[in-house]
Motif scaffolding. Structure first.
Motif, PDB file in Angstrom:
ATOM      1  N   VAL A  47    -108.931  68.624  96.333  1.00 48.46           N
ATOM      2  CA  VAL A  47    -107.532  67.978  96.107  1.00 48.46           C
ATOM      3  C   VAL A  47    -107.921  66.445  95.275  1.00 48.46           C
ATOM      4  O   VAL A  47    -108.744  65.735  96.017  1.00 48.46           O
ATOM      5  N   ALA A  48    -107.097  66.130  94.343  1.00 46.29           N
ATOM      6  CA  ALA A  48    -107.316  64.801  93.708  1.00 46.29           C
ATOM      7  C   ALA A  48    -106.082  64.143  93.376  1.00 46.29           C
ATOM      8  O   ALA A  48    -105.027  64.691  93.172  1.00 46.29           O
ATOM      9  N   SER A  49    -106.068  62.710  93.499  1.00 45.65           N
ATOM     10  CA  SER A  49    -105.276  62.026  93.035  1.00 45.65           C
ATOM     11  C   SER A  49    -105.581  60.437  92.929  1.00 45.65           C
ATOM     12  O   SER A  49    -106.796  60.235  93.015  1.00 45.65           O
ATOM     13  N   SER A  50    -104.685  59.568  92.677  1.00 47.17           N
ATOM     14  CA  SER A  50    -104.969  58.193  92.579  1.00 47.17           C
ATOM     15  C   SER A  50    -105.117  57.749  94.025  1.00 47.17           C
ATOM     16  O   SER A  50    -104.519  58.265  94.962  1.00 47.17           O
ATOM     17  N   HIS A  51    -105.800  56.539  94.080  1.00 47.20           N
ATOM     18  CA  HIS A  51    -105.707  56.025  95.553  1.00 47.20           C
ATOM     19  C   HIS A  51    -104.372  55.611  96.157  1.00 47.20           C
ATOM     20  O   HIS A  51    -104.246  55.693  97.178  1.00 47.20           O
ATOM     21  N   ARG A  52    -103.218  55.192  95.091  1.00 46.95           N
ATOM     22  CA  ARG A  52    -102.005  55.063  95.866  1.00 46.95           C
ATOM     23  C   ARG A  52    -101.430  56.301  96.402  1.00 46.95           C
ATOM     24  O   ARG A  52    -100.876  56.324  97.437  1.00 46.95           O
ATOM     25  N   ALA A  53    -101.523  57.599  95.825  1.00 43.15           N
ATOM     26  CA  ALA A  53    -100.831  58.631  96.451  1.00 43.15           C
ATOM     27  C   ALA A  53    -101.835  59.259  97.480  1.00 43.15           C
ATOM     28  O   ALA A  53    -101.318  59.851  98.452  1.00 43.15           O
ATOM     29  N   PHE A  54    -103.173  58.973  97.414  1.00 43.36           N
ATOM     30  CA  PHE A  54    -104.001  59.520  98.638  1.00 43.36           C
ATOM     31  C   PHE A  54    -103.681  59.208 100.038  1.00 43.36           C
ATOM     32  O   PHE A  54    -103.764  60.149 100.863  1.00 43.36           O
TER      33      PHE A  54
END
Length: 150
Positions: A47-54
């Protein structure tokens, strides 16, 4: 070589409709994706996202490989790198949980190498060429997108 293994790559921001999502929405996405795509405990989930969404999904999505990459298309580029990790030698199938067109060439290439690729996303988020490049598609409920906005 048959491995009977599946690689599941998830662009959670695409499924949520952006970086703004609650932990509840992230859990709903996870449960819906696992049910609709028949993801098993033996599948490798990335699963990948930006740091903000993590911060909204990273602690409630167990048994997965988490990638954080911010910037324009950061999560997409992180997942593209995973899809370039000698996938045909390690997996028989791939489930791409994203509808972003940026994955089209990679998905087509994996298919040409004998990997069965399924794309899972809401129809409104699935690029036409990506849908055509995949061996199969799963249309996830449109309610995944911006569930928090209601």
């Amino acid at each position: 070589m048959r491995t009977n293994r599946t690689l599941v790559v998830v662009d959670i921001e695409n499924l949520a409709g952006g970086t703004e999502m609650s932990p509840t929405t992230a859990l709903h996405i996870r449960h819906t994706l696992y049910a609709e795509a028949a993801i098993k405990d033996t599948d490798l989930v990335v699963v990948a996202s930006s740091h903000r969404a993590f911060l909204n999904w990273g602690f409630d999505w167990p048994d997965r490989r988490a990638l954080v990459n911010s910037g324009p298309d950061g999560a997409d580029h992180a997942l593209l790198a995973v899809l370039g990790e000698d996938v045909p030698a390690r997996f028989d199938s791939v489930v791409l949980a994203s509808g972003d067109a940026i994955f089209t060439d990679t998905i087509a290439h994996l298919g040409s190498q004998g990997v069965h690729v399924t794309v899972a996303a809401p129809a409104s988020c699935m690029a036409r060429l990506l849908r055509m490049a995949a061996a199969a598609t799963i249309y996830l409920p449109e309610t995944l997108i911006r569930q928090d906005a209601a």
